[in-house]
Design a protein around this motif. Structure first.
Motif, PDB file in Angstrom:
ATOM      1  N   ALA A 144       1.299   6.050  -4.964  1.00  0.00           N
ATOM      2  CA  ALA A 144       2.250   6.519  -4.153  1.00  0.00           C
ATOM      3  C   ALA A 144       1.891   6.446  -2.617  1.00  0.00           C
ATOM      4  O   ALA A 144       2.657   6.394  -1.985  1.00  0.00           O
ATOM      5  CB  ALA A 144       2.186   8.304  -4.433  1.00  0.00           C
ATOM      6  N   ALA A 147       2.444   3.053  -1.528  1.00  0.00           N
ATOM      7  CA  ALA A 147       3.911   2.621  -1.605  1.00  0.00           C
ATOM      8  C   ALA A 147       4.551   3.308  -0.062  1.00  0.00           C
ATOM      9  O   ALA A 147       5.311   2.431   0.524  1.00  0.00           O
ATOM     10  CB  ALA A 147       4.691   3.207  -2.575  1.00  0.00           C
ATOM     11  N   VAL A 148       4.254   4.551   0.110  1.00  0.00           N
ATOM     12  CA  VAL A 148       4.660   5.083   1.453  1.00  0.00           C
ATOM     13  C   VAL A 148       4.227   4.422   2.591  1.00  0.00           C
ATOM     14  O   VAL A 148       4.952   3.966   3.463  1.00  0.00           O
ATOM     15  CB  VAL A 148       4.378   6.622   1.511  1.00  0.00           C
ATOM     16  N   ASP A 151       5.827   0.979   3.094  1.00  0.00           N
ATOM     17  CA  ASP A 151       7.440   0.877   3.472  1.00  0.00           C
ATOM     18  C   ASP A 151       7.441   1.411   4.908  1.00  0.00           C
ATOM     19  O   ASP A 151       8.231   1.255   5.586  1.00  0.00           O
ATOM     20  CB  ASP A 151       7.879   2.426   2.517  1.00  0.00           C
TER      21      ASP A 151
END
Lengths: 182, 182
Positions: A144, A147-148, A151
Motif C-alpha cells: 500500500a 502504491a501511494v 501514484d
C-alpha cells in the motif's frame, strides 16, 4: 523512463528487502506487480525471494513492459552504491506529502531507488536512504505504501502508461471483463 | 466518519472477498491494515478469513481507532443489501480517475462499501456493484488498488487522520524510529 513508457524523469527502481521465505511469497509478488503496474522500471529481489522472479516476469511477458527483475547477491550493498537518490518507505519516516515534491524534482535528473521492507529492516537502510518516507505513521502494508508513493511521485500519470510488447490488453468496462489480443 | 476521525463524508466499509486459507493470510491482513490506516471505518472478512480479525484488532488496540472488524456469514449477500453505494475494485473496471469524483460526492451523503477480491470474484459482485473501478487495467495487487483508491477518495486527508484511544504514536523522523506513549 527511457524506452517504451511515457512517464517523465529518470529510471525508478524498487528494491524489496526483508522477504521471509514461505510467509512473504504473495506479498513479495504483490510488491513486484505493483512496482510494474504503477510506473517503476525495475525490481530488485533478495536471493531469498528469487522464486518470485518468474511470476513477475510472466506478467510482463503477457501484459507488456519494459520491466526488469534482477536478484543482486547483496541488495543492502547495492543500495549503498546506488547512483541516484534512495528513498526508504517506512512508517517511522517523514510524511510523504512533505517530501514528495523534492523527490519528484530530483527524479527528473537522477535515477530513484525506492526501498520497501517487510518486518525487520537493517539499520543500514535507514542510513543509506536520502529520505525515510512515511505513507502515514500507522502500521499497514509495504504494498500500500509503495502504491501511494508511486501514484504521488508520478501524479497519476502512471495510470495511463502504455506497455510495449503485450500479448493482451484489458479494455475498461462498466461491468464484466473484456480482454483483447494486443 | 461519525466519531473520532476528521475525514469528510459518511462511513466507508471495506469488504475483502476471495480469501484462500493459507495462501492469503498475509495479504488479507494487509488489506485490513490498509483499510484502517487509509481512512476506512470498518472491515468485513469472510468466515474463511476470520483468523485475521485478531491481528487487525490488535493493531487498532495499540495504535487507535475507531475501526471495526466483522465477519458476516454471507458477505456476498451483505454486499447486495448494503444501504449505500458499492464500489468493486477490479482491473477490468472503469479508470479510477474518471469515476472517483462522482463516488466522492456520493460518499458525502451515503455510506460507501469498497469490495476487493483476490483471485476469482463471483459474478454477483460485478452485478451488485454500482461501479467497477480499475486502478490501472494491469494485474497487480488488491492492496495497492485499495490504497490508491482510498488516497484519491479522501484526497490525501486520510494521511492526517488522528486515531483515538491509541496506546502509542509514531513521531515522524528523518532517520531512525521514534515511538511515544499516546
Amino acid at each position: 523512463m527511457s524506452d517504451g513508457g511515457s512517464l517523465p524523469g529518470e529510471r525508478v527502481v524498487v528494491c524489496r528487502i526483508g522477504h521471509r521465505p514461505g510467509r512473504d511469497e504473495r506479498t513479495t509478488t504483490h510488491v513486484g506487480l505493483t512496482a510494474r503496474a504503477l510506473g517503476a522500471d525495475a525490481l530488485w529481489l533478495e536471493p531469498a525471494a528469487a522464486g518470485r522472479r518468474a511470476t513477475v516476469e510472466d506478467i510482463t511477458d503477457r501484459f507488456g513492459g519494459p520491466f526488469e527483475v534482477s536478484v543482486p547477491d547483496d541488495p543492502i550493498r547495492r543500495i549503498g552504491r546506488f547512483d541516484g537518490r534512495v528513498v526508504h518507505l517506512t512508517m517511522y519516516g517523514e510524511p510523504v506529502a512533505d517530501v514528495v515534491p523534492d523527490i519528484r524534482s530530483g527524479q527528473r535528473e537522477r535515477p530513484l531507488l525506492v526501498v520497501v521492507g517487510g518486518g525487520k529492516v537493517p539499520r543500514q537502510v535507514y542510513d543509506h536512504a536520502d529520505h525515510n518516507v512515511a505513507v502515514t505513521s500507522q502500521p499497514h502494508s509495504e504494498i500500500a505504501a509503495l502504491a501511494v508513493f508511486l501514484d504521488r511521485l508520478f501524479e497519476g500519470r502512471e495510470l495511463d502508461r502504455r506497455f510495449a510488447d503485450a500479448d493482451r490488453r484489458v479494455i475498461p468496462q462498466e461491468a464484466g471483463k473484456r480482454v483483447v489480443d494486443a
